[in-house]
Design an enzyme around this catalytic site. Structure first.
Site, short mmCIF file in Angstrom:
data_model
loop_
_atom_site.label_atom_id
_atom_site.label_comp_id
_atom_site.label_asym_id
_atom_site.label_seq_id
_atom_site.Cartn_x
_atom_site.Cartn_y
_atom_site.Cartn_z
N ARG A 64 -2.48 2.03 -0.80
CA ARG A 64 -3.15 3.33 -0.80
C ARG A 64 -4.56 3.24 -1.36
O ARG A 64 -5.40 4.10 -1.09
CB ARG A 64 -2.30 4.36 -1.56
N GLU A 101 8.61 -0.93 -12.61
CA GLU A 101 9.71 -0.32 -13.36
C GLU A 101 10.99 -1.12 -13.16
O GLU A 101 11.79 -1.26 -14.07
CB GLU A 101 9.89 1.14 -12.93
C1 PRP Z 1 1.93 2.54 -6.29
C2 PRP Z 1 0.53 3.10 -6.43
C3 PRP Z 1 -0.12 2.13 -7.38
C4 PRP Z 1 1.03 1.71 -8.28
C5 PRP Z 1 0.94 2.42 -9.60
O1 PRP Z 1 1.91 1.50 -5.38
O2 PRP Z 1 -0.14 3.15 -5.18
O3 PRP Z 1 -0.65 0.99 -6.70
O4 PRP Z 1 2.24 2.10 -7.62
O5 PRP Z 1 1.98 2.03 -10.46
P1 PRP Z 1 1.74 1.24 -11.83
O6 PRP Z 1 0.57 1.88 -12.52
O7 PRP Z 1 3.03 1.45 -12.60
O8 PRP Z 1 1.50 -0.19 -11.51
P2 PRP Z 1 3.22 0.78 -4.83
O9 PRP Z 1 3.50 -0.44 -5.66
O10 PRP Z 1 4.31 1.81 -4.71
O11 PRP Z 1 2.75 0.25 -3.39
P3 PRP Z 1 2.11 0.96 -2.08
O12 PRP Z 1 0.67 1.33 -2.41
O13 PRP Z 1 2.17 -0.16 -1.08
O14 PRP Z 1 2.93 2.15 -1.71
N1 ADE Z 2 3.48 4.97 -8.05
C1 ADE Z 2 4.14 4.81 -9.20
N2 ADE Z 2 4.64 5.99 -9.65
C2 ADE Z 2 4.27 6.93 -8.71
C3 ADE Z 2 4.44 8.34 -8.59
N3 ADE Z 2 5.13 9.03 -9.49
N4 ADE Z 2 3.92 8.98 -7.52
C4 ADE Z 2 3.22 8.27 -6.58
N5 ADE Z 2 3.02 6.95 -6.64
C5 ADE Z 2 3.53 6.28 -7.69
#
Ligand code: PRP
Ligand code: ADE
Length: 178
Positions: A64, A101
């Site tokens: 994202r 997590e």
């Molecule tokens: C989500 C979000 C951040 C990350 C934040 O990505 O887009 O990159 O989690 O979490 P953190 O601060 O605990 O590290 P995700 O790993 O779900 O991957 P995506 O962008 O491919 O959906």
């Molecule tokens: N990535 C990690 N935690 C999230 C949340 N609560 N909403 C969207 N993206 C996330």
């Protein structure tokens, strides 16, 4: 009608209770991207913040962070570098493991993505525990980057991520906090 761009973004983010698992409220930015006025409001917040700042490059985090990071790079007349999930980049890479997590994940960057001393904005959509942003900033710093700011649409301050990033010496900016 809402005229404050930050409020417009805040009010357009969709909250999904208990997704992807019970107890988690997912902050869904897709309605912000879908609405042309809101999308522009969001990007303009970042453009006005950084248009007079010395920056050489924008780095965005898979997946994202690519959406917002590449548009911001274009608007600031800068290049864009992707920080990708493990196994996606074809050339020589550096890798950083980090904790989610549940379990571990890894991010990678091309070794020639930037030159030492370059000033880089690091962009993702959201800071939760900060693990992703911290791993990405370590990759940039290993290549000699000066990380100007860690930039996000959303911060979840209760999870302590932005605090942890600041403790590591990073500047942090987010548009809204939940
Ligand atoms: C989500 C979000 C951040 C990350 C934040 O990505 O887009 O990159 O989690 O979490 P953190 O601060 O605990 O590290 P995700 O790993 O779900 O991957 P995506 O962008 O491919 O959906
Ligand atoms: N990535 C990690 N935690 C999230 C949340 N609560 N909403 C969207 N993206 C996330």
């Amino acid at each position: 009608t809402i005229t404050d761009p930050r409020k417009r973004v805040l009010n357009t983010i969709r909250n999904i209770p208990d997704w992807p698992e019970p107890g988690v409220t997912f902050r869904d930015i897709t309605p912000v991207l879908q609405d042309p006025v809101c999308f522009r409001s969001l990007i303009d917040i970042f453009v006005y913040r950084y248009m007079r700042t010395r920056v050489d490059l924008v780095a965005g985090v898979d997946a994202r962070g690519f959406i917002v990071g590449s548009v911001l790079a274009y608007e600031l007349n800068l290049g864009f570098v992707p920080v990708r999930k493990k196994g996606k980049l074809p050339f020589d890479t550096l890798i950083e493991d980090y904790e989610l997590e549940y379990g571990m994940s890894s991010v990678e960057i091309h070794t020639d993505a930037l030159r030492p001393g370059q000033r880089v904005l690091l962009v993702d959509d959201l800071i939760a525990t900060g693990g992703t942003m911290l791993a990405a900033s370590r990759l940039l710093q290993r290549l000699g980057a000066n990380v100007v700011e860690a930039v996000a649409i959303v911060d979840l301050p209760d999870l302590g991520g932005s605090k942890a990033l600041e403790k590591e010496g990073l500047n942090v900016f987010s548009v809204c906090q939940f």
